[in-house]
Design a protein around this motif. Structure first.
Motif, PDB file in Angstrom:
ATOM      1  N   GLU A  18       0.840  -1.198   0.000  1.00  0.00           N
ATOM      2  CA  GLU A  18       0.000   0.000   0.000  1.00  0.00           C
ATOM      3  C   GLU A  18       0.875   1.248   0.000  1.00  0.00           C
ATOM      4  O   GLU A  18       1.902   1.307   0.689  1.00  0.00           O
ATOM      5  CB  GLU A  18      -0.887  -0.007   1.244  1.00  0.00           C
ATOM      6  N   PHE A  20       0.828   5.209   0.905  1.00  0.00           N
ATOM      7  CA  PHE A  20       0.067   6.192   1.689  1.00  0.00           C
ATOM      8  C   PHE A  20       1.030   7.192   2.309  1.00  0.00           C
ATOM      9  O   PHE A  20       2.251   6.979   2.319  1.00  0.00           O
ATOM     10  CB  PHE A  20      -0.765   5.505   2.783  1.00  0.00           C
ATOM     11  N   PRO A  92      -5.438   5.248   1.480  1.00  0.00           N
ATOM     12  CA  PRO A  92      -4.794   4.202   0.671  1.00  0.00           C
ATOM     13  C   PRO A  92      -4.691   4.654  -0.787  1.00  0.00           C
ATOM     14  O   PRO A  92      -5.465   4.240  -1.648  1.00  0.00           O
ATOM     15  CB  PRO A  92      -5.737   3.010   0.836  1.00  0.00           C
ATOM     16  N   SER A  95      -2.912   0.629  -4.044  1.00  0.00           N
ATOM     17  CA  SER A  95      -2.742  -0.740  -3.562  1.00  0.00           C
ATOM     18  C   SER A  95      -2.208  -1.579  -4.707  1.00  0.00           C
ATOM     19  O   SER A  95      -2.768  -1.562  -5.816  1.00  0.00           O
ATOM     20  CB  SER A  95      -4.064  -1.317  -3.062  1.00  0.00           C
ATOM     21  N   SER A 322       2.124   1.028  10.550  1.00  0.00           N
ATOM     22  CA  SER A 322       1.231   0.901   9.393  1.00  0.00           C
ATOM     23  C   SER A 322       0.029   0.073   9.819  1.00  0.00           C
ATOM     24  O   SER A 322       0.100  -0.724  10.752  1.00  0.00           O
ATOM     25  CB  SER A 322       1.950   0.231   8.210  1.00  0.00           C
ATOM     26  N   LYS A 327      -6.911  -2.264   1.706  1.00  0.00           N
ATOM     27  CA  LYS A 327      -7.923  -1.269   2.074  1.00  0.00           C
ATOM     28  C   LYS A 327      -8.546  -0.593   0.860  1.00  0.00           C
ATOM     29  O   LYS A 327      -7.982  -0.569  -0.233  1.00  0.00           O
ATOM     30  CB  LYS A 327      -7.310  -0.197   2.977  1.00  0.00           C
TER      31      LYS A 327
END
Length: 411
Positions: A18, A20, A92, A95, A322, A327
């Motif tokens: 992910e 972020f 997010p 992904s 994390s 997500k």
């Protein structure tokens, strides 16, 4: 990592990484997603030919790694916030799902594109809001790497800038281009009048003349004398630009050049632009601050493993935690269209989606192939414009404060 994972047979484990940002740069209320098409194009070329493999072998890479890389092509799935979307701490943004081997190789590629382009677009969006409808010209190519300059021009245009001085950005991405002459052009000629006359003869009276090489008042008078009252614009690149803009506007009006625009440049950022809002400025030329993210040259994006074989995994290092699990996110809105909350949840969770709510991530790649047509740059630019309109007014302020909308984690 790939070598060791190939050796113990964990390279084939199904994983999700992910992308972020744990936080936004100091004082920021939102970030802007940018660089998605650039990343997808780079990813399509991310393979290892014999020349690359030879270099790796010379550096000590084992045969099993060389063999793996020789056939490498990402074949997994990617979902992401669309370009021009706003993001917040913990969103997010992207992904990436596939085997550990194919996903782990993408970290630097993904982060180098997103951290740069998101930083530029986020700063440019703040400048666009500060300009309050006035034109912004990106002029920062001389203040960054030559390739970063092209990407910066694209990201700034995405975020609301009107044009760029970078011609390569026009060739690659269709970004509108514009520019003016430099002081060197005026100094080249025997007089300021000769310089202005040469420029007007070549480009017509609609051009923009740089009037502060010597004396601004005399420069404006000479510009109108040479070009006439239909002169397109004058540019001021130094001094107390707020006061000078007032004086220039009054002088131009007094000379009958009421339609001649006043363009200001010279070390501007979003705060300087906001401070000039009450002045008679028609357009701003912005350089260093926009291509360097206005003090935040990287967006702070990280690339973390969050799921292995369907099992959430969580990094617990102090200050670098994390949240485990693949997500998604839902953006909640009032019936009026105002965004009120971002809800981050595990993929597959039963989350209520109201009539005015929107699922934020969209599929980019499925089994390594495009999941659909990507929006054009103009469409992404409009997406961001609508997204900013949806932000509560408090969240658009330049002053420090909480993120523009709160994030709820249902994990």
């Amino acid at each position: 990592m790939l070598d060791a994972a190939l050796a113990d047979d964990t390279a084939s484990r199904h994983c999700t990484f992910e992308v972020f940002a744990r936080s936004l740069p100091h004082g920021r209320r939102y970030g802007v997603v940018a660089g998605i098409p650039r990343l997808l194009e780079s990813l399509s070329r991310f393979t290892f030919g014999q020349a690359e493999i030879d270099v790796l072998c010379e550096a000590g890479v084992r045969d099993r790694v060389a063999e793996y890389l020789s056939g490498y092509r990402f074949g997994g799935d990617i979902t992401a916030y669309p370009e021009g979307e706003l993001y917040f701490p913990g969103s997010p943004v992207m992904s990436i799902t596939g085997t550990f081997g194919e996903c782990v190789l993408l970290e630097t590629l993904v982060l180098s594109v997103l951290n740069h382009d998101c930083a530029v677009a986020s700063a440019a969006a703040r400048m666009t809001m500060a300009a309050n409808g006035r034109r912004l010209i990106e002029m920062g190519s001389r203040r960054t790497h030559e390739e970063a300059a092209v990407a910066s021009a694209r990201a700034a245009y995405l975020a609301g800038f009107s044009a760029t001085s970078n011609l390569e950005a026009r060739r690659r991405y269709g970004v509108p281009t514009t520019g003016t002459s430099a002081h060197a052009f005026t100094l080249l000629h025997d007089s300021e009048a000769d310089a202005f006359r040469a420029q007007v003869d070549a480009l017509g009276p609609g051009t923009t003349l740089l009037v502060d090489t010597y004396d601004i008042t005399q420069g404006i008078a000479t510009a109108i004398e040479v070009a006439g009252t239909e002169l397109g614009a004058v540019r001021i690149d130094s001094g107390d630009v707020g006061v000078l803009a007032q004086q220039a506007r009054a002088q131009l009006d007094g000379l009958g050049a009421t339609k001649t625009r006043v363009v200001i440049s010279g070390d501007l950022d979003e705060y300087a632009i906001a401070a000039l809002r009450a002045e008679p400025v028609d357009a701003y030329g912005v350089g260093t601050s926009v291509v360097t993210g206005s003090g935040a040259p990287a967006a702070g994006m990280v690339y973390k493993l969050v799921e292995v074989e369907g099992r959430p995994v969580t990094k617990r290092s102090s200050s670098k935690e994390s949240r485990g699990g693949a997500k998604s996110a839902v953006r909640r809105h009032r019936p009026t269209g105002t965004a009120v909350e971002e809800v981050v949840h595990l993929v597959g969770a039963d989350v209520e989606i109201g009539e005015h709510d929107r699922v934020v991530p969209v599929p980019l790649l499925t089994k390594g192939e495009p999941a659909g047509e990507q929006p054009t740059l103009e469409e992404s630019r409009e997406h961001l414009r609508r997204g900013l309109v949806a932000v509560p007014w408090e969240g658009l302020k330049l002053s420090s404060g909480d993120p523009a909308i709160p994030t709820t984690f249902l994990l």
